[in-house]
Motif scaffolding. Structure first.
Motif, PDB file in Angstrom:
ATOM      1  N   THR B 193       0.814  -1.212   0.000  1.00 22.09           N
ATOM      2  CA  THR B 193       0.000   0.000   0.000  1.00 22.09           C
ATOM      3  C   THR B 193       0.847   1.260   0.000  1.00 22.09           C
ATOM      4  O   THR B 193       0.441   2.264  -0.567  1.00 22.09           O
ATOM      5  CB  THR B 193      -0.922   0.050   1.233  1.00 22.09           C
ATOM      6  N   LEU B 194       1.996   1.185   0.632  1.00 26.22           N
ATOM      7  CA  LEU B 194       2.750   2.419   0.835  1.00 26.22           C
ATOM      8  C   LEU B 194       3.734   2.703  -0.298  1.00 26.22           C
ATOM      9  O   LEU B 194       4.241   1.806  -0.937  1.00 26.22           O
ATOM     10  CB  LEU B 194       3.517   2.334   2.156  1.00 26.22           C
ATOM     11  N   SER B 195       4.021   3.974  -0.470  1.00 32.91           N
ATOM     12  CA  SER B 195       5.074   4.372  -1.403  1.00 32.91           C
ATOM     13  C   SER B 195       6.420   4.134  -0.729  1.00 32.91           C
ATOM     14  O   SER B 195       6.496   3.843   0.460  1.00 32.91           O
ATOM     15  CB  SER B 195       4.936   5.839  -1.756  1.00 32.91           C
ATOM     16  N   ALA B 196       7.489   4.266  -1.493  1.00 31.06           N
ATOM     17  CA  ALA B 196       8.820   4.019  -0.944  1.00 31.06           C
ATOM     18  C   ALA B 196       9.082   4.941   0.238  1.00 31.06           C
ATOM     19  O   ALA B 196       9.501   4.493   1.305  1.00 31.06           O
ATOM     20  CB  ALA B 196       9.879   4.208  -2.024  1.00 31.06           C
ATOM     21  N   THR B 197       8.822   6.223   0.064  1.00 28.74           N
ATOM     22  CA  THR B 197       9.059   7.134   1.178  1.00 28.74           C
ATOM     23  C   THR B 197       8.134   6.811   2.338  1.00 28.74           C
ATOM     24  O   THR B 197       8.543   6.887   3.492  1.00 28.74           O
ATOM     25  CB  THR B 197       8.860   8.590   0.749  1.00 28.74           C
ATOM     26  N   ALA B 258       7.871  15.405  15.661  1.00 28.67           N
ATOM     27  CA  ALA B 258       6.440  15.526  15.362  1.00 28.67           C
ATOM     28  C   ALA B 258       5.869  14.204  14.880  1.00 28.67           C
ATOM     29  O   ALA B 258       5.548  14.044  13.710  1.00 28.67           O
ATOM     30  CB  ALA B 258       6.219  16.612  14.314  1.00 28.67           C
ATOM     31  N   PRO B 259       5.750  13.257  15.802  1.00 27.00           N
ATOM     32  CA  PRO B 259       5.309  11.914  15.404  1.00 27.00           C
ATOM     33  C   PRO B 259       3.929  11.922  14.750  1.00 27.00           C
ATOM     34  O   PRO B 259       3.688  11.190  13.797  1.00 27.00           O
ATOM     35  CB  PRO B 259       5.302  11.134  16.721  1.00 27.00           C
ATOM     36  N   ARG B 260       3.055  12.751  15.264  1.00 21.97           N
ATOM     37  CA  ARG B 260       1.719  12.834  14.674  1.00 21.97           C
ATOM     38  C   ARG B 260       1.785  13.203  13.209  1.00 21.97           C
ATOM     39  O   ARG B 260       1.203  12.557  12.347  1.00 21.97           O
ATOM     40  CB  ARG B 260       0.877  13.876  15.408  1.00 21.97           C
ATOM     41  N   LEU B 261       2.520  14.268  12.976  1.00 19.24           N
ATOM     42  CA  LEU B 261       2.650  14.756  11.615  1.00 19.24           C
ATOM     43  C   LEU B 261       3.246  13.674  10.720  1.00 19.24           C
ATOM     44  O   LEU B 261       2.795  13.437   9.597  1.00 19.24           O
ATOM     45  CB  LEU B 261       3.542  15.993  11.615  1.00 19.24           C
ATOM     46  N   LEU B 262       4.258  13.013  11.244  1.00 18.38           N
ATOM     47  CA  LEU B 262       4.903  11.958  10.479  1.00 18.38           C
ATOM     48  C   LEU B 262       3.905  10.855  10.137  1.00 18.38           C
ATOM     49  O   LEU B 262       3.859  10.363   9.009  1.00 18.38           O
ATOM     50  CB  LEU B 262       6.082  11.384  11.268  1.00 18.38           C
ATOM     51  N   ALA B 263       3.106  10.497  11.118  1.00 14.95           N
ATOM     52  CA  ALA B 263       2.097   9.459  10.885  1.00 14.95           C
ATOM     53  C   ALA B 263       1.138   9.895   9.782  1.00 14.95           C
ATOM     54  O   ALA B 263       0.728   9.087   8.942  1.00 14.95           O
ATOM     55  CB  ALA B 263       1.343   9.162  12.182  1.00 14.95           C
ATOM     56  N   GLU B 264       0.802  11.163   9.785  1.00 20.46           N
ATOM     57  CA  GLU B 264      -0.100  11.674   8.756  1.00 20.46           C
ATOM     58  C   GLU B 264       0.519  11.512   7.372  1.00 20.46           C
ATOM     59  O   GLU B 264      -0.150  11.172   6.401  1.00 20.46           O
ATOM     60  CB  GLU B 264      -0.387  13.161   8.983  1.00 20.46           C
ATOM     61  N   LEU B 265       1.801  11.778   7.307  1.00 17.61           N
ATOM     62  CA  LEU B 265       2.490  11.738   6.021  1.00 17.61           C
ATOM     63  C   LEU B 265       2.493  10.345   5.401  1.00 17.61           C
ATOM     64  O   LEU B 265       2.612  10.197   4.194  1.00 17.61           O
ATOM     65  CB  LEU B 265       3.940  12.213   6.195  1.00 17.61           C
ATOM     66  N   ILE B 266       2.379   9.348   6.241  1.00 17.00           N
ATOM     67  CA  ILE B 266       2.460   7.987   5.732  1.00 17.00           C
ATOM     68  C   ILE B 266       1.261   7.640   4.860  1.00 17.00           C
ATOM     69  O   ILE B 266       1.396   7.031   3.815  1.00 17.00           O
ATOM     70  CB  ILE B 266       2.573   6.976   6.897  1.00 17.00           C
ATOM     71  N   ALA B 267       0.111   8.054   5.319  1.00 20.41           N
ATOM     72  CA  ALA B 267      -1.116   7.747   4.564  1.00 20.41           C
ATOM     73  C   ALA B 267      -1.103   8.477   3.234  1.00 20.41           C
ATOM     74  O   ALA B 267      -0.652   7.975   2.248  1.00 20.41           O
ATOM     75  CB  ALA B 267      -2.337   8.166   5.363  1.00 20.41           C
TER      76      ALA B 267
END
Lengths: 267, 267
Positions: B193-197, B258-267
């Motif tokens: 599901t996820l991109s490389a980054t 900013a773990p929250r922000l990072l988590a957001e970036l994953i989706a």
DNA sequence: CGCGTCTTTGAGAGGATTCAACGTGTGTGG
DNA sequence: CCACACACGTTGAATCCTCTCAAAGACGCG
């Protein structure tokens, strides 16, 4: 008029129903592990809706290869369940307290990617088990029927207890799971090492088996989903093969004329 | 002077050795399933080379959560085995008659893609099992130690017999396998599901855990391999995060601010 | 017939790998 | 002690694969 189906619709559809191909294909595929398949392999030709107790026991015995009393215990703990084509067995995020054993048909574990794209993670054919096992747990995938599906559902806790108290059950379970682990590793390897076209080719070979024929010919959109690509890519890949004379395709059958060559192409 | 290392060399190397990070990372990661980890989790600080019988039994009990006699039976069937860092436990294609239980260290299942590229399929930490289980089978991956590794090896047939005759063993085995199935599904989902980054970001979060720190900071080439991408991509991804102030990196530690922000970036 | 599904082909866009180049740190051997 | 090889990281540019979008034809069905 153009085709306005969004991919989402297509995905939802394709995982469903009408082509008999897909069902057979997956059923064939889901047990291609190294160890031989258990003697019993579902029987969709039977016309009835509910299994006799005797049949239930037979099912248990052939799945777990266990003694009579173990089978009886399992049979008693189990509840039969019918799911219509495209029916949802359980949803992603649900806290599941059950395991499901596929009796007949095929169930698929799928995820909707963030963009709405549907992704196929695994498929379970007759004799395979899914759900939450060591203990109740939140599911990370949807489980949907892709064709009429009959299941046995059993409480996770009950199953665990049975496994702990009855060696046959524990052993059978471990074999079941080991086989699934095996096929999942295969699938994983294919997905990560191979290119999109390579995965299509590999899937063709797998579906064709020793006879090198796929009959009836595969539904490309469905095939594309199983190898995690698009129908367009699958179509192009196969068109290529046809152009190069490696496979021949008619309305009735797809035949691999040069399996060796095709295998070479995968690497 | 330029750097002439081919990627192949790098891959071969990176899976090995020297950074202590990688070992810890994988060890931490390989058990992130939903069910809690068994009480015992290897102990690399012990200075001795061979386990006492008592310890051996304790290991068995905590892995299989079984009775004394079951543990004794297992202990008797098992042979202890030490593999040096980068050592090969078994090769792809070998016909394996054994299973291996990781006592201490981490073993990795890896495949060399046709282009020589090395690909990481799974990693096994303390208490996890790999090899051929339901019966002897050809291995589809290499299994290599990535750090000093101590294993218990047990004949497949013996293990299967034990599982069939002893409920504790069968049950323990099924739990083990179920957990592996679970984590493998997770990994699979992430990979598809996820991109490389996205995979890099996810791995960062996973490695960081609740403390949001990775200490010592990850070796990028190794991290890249585990999420199946290149060091360049990983480097770019992280550089991006640093630039945006989402993570902070020093020689000693990588901290996610900013773990929250990072988590957001994953989706 | 209109509708929906499946397939096919072309063209464009984007993401990720690959290639190239450079800086740095570390251990080895002369 | 000084090269030297080697591993690791970083960055930019080019390339390639794959998906997405667009368009059109074929088939089956109510």
């Amino acid at each position: 008029m153009l085709c306005l189906i969004s991919d989402k619709t297509l995905a939802r559809r394709a995982s469903g129903s009408p082509g008999h191909f897909f069902g057979d294909a997956v059923r064939e595929g889901c047990c291609q592990s190294t160890s031989p398949v258990i003697g019993w392999t579902g029987n969709s030709s039977r016309g009835m809706n509910s299994l006799l107790d005797a049949e239930r026991l037979a099912v248990m015995q052939s799945v777990f290869s266990c003694s009579d009393d173990a089978a009886a215990a399992l049979g008693a703990a189990v509840r039969e369940l019918s799911v219509p084509a495209k029916g949802v067995v359980a949803r992603q995020g649900d806290l599941a307290h059950h395991c499901w054993l596929v009796v007949d048909g095929v169930a698929q574990a799928q995820i909707n990617g963030p963009d709405g794209q549907l992704i196929l993670l695994a498929s379970y054919g007759p004799g395979e088990l899914f759900g939450s096992y060591p203990g109740p747990a939140a599911l990370r995938t949807d489980f949907v029927a892709m064709g009429a599906l009959t299941l046995f559902s059993i409480k996770t806790t009950v199953l665990a207890d049975l496994a702990r108290s009855n060696a046959d059950v524990g052993h059978g379970l471990s074999v079941l799971l080991a086989r699934q682990l095996d096929t999942l590793l295969d699938r994983m390897a294919a997905r990560t090492t191979l290119s999109a076209t390579g995965r299509v080719y590999a899937e063709l070979l797998r579906l064709a088996g020793d006879s090198n024929r796929i009959e009836p010919p595969p539904v490309l959109s469905a095939l594309a989903l199983t190898v995690h690509t698009t129908r367009e890519t699958a179509s192009r890949a196969i068109a290529n093969l046809v152009r190069r004379g490696i496979v021949r395709r008619t309305d009735a059958v797809l035949e691999i004329t040069a399996p060796r060559l095709l295998a070479e192409l995968i690497a």
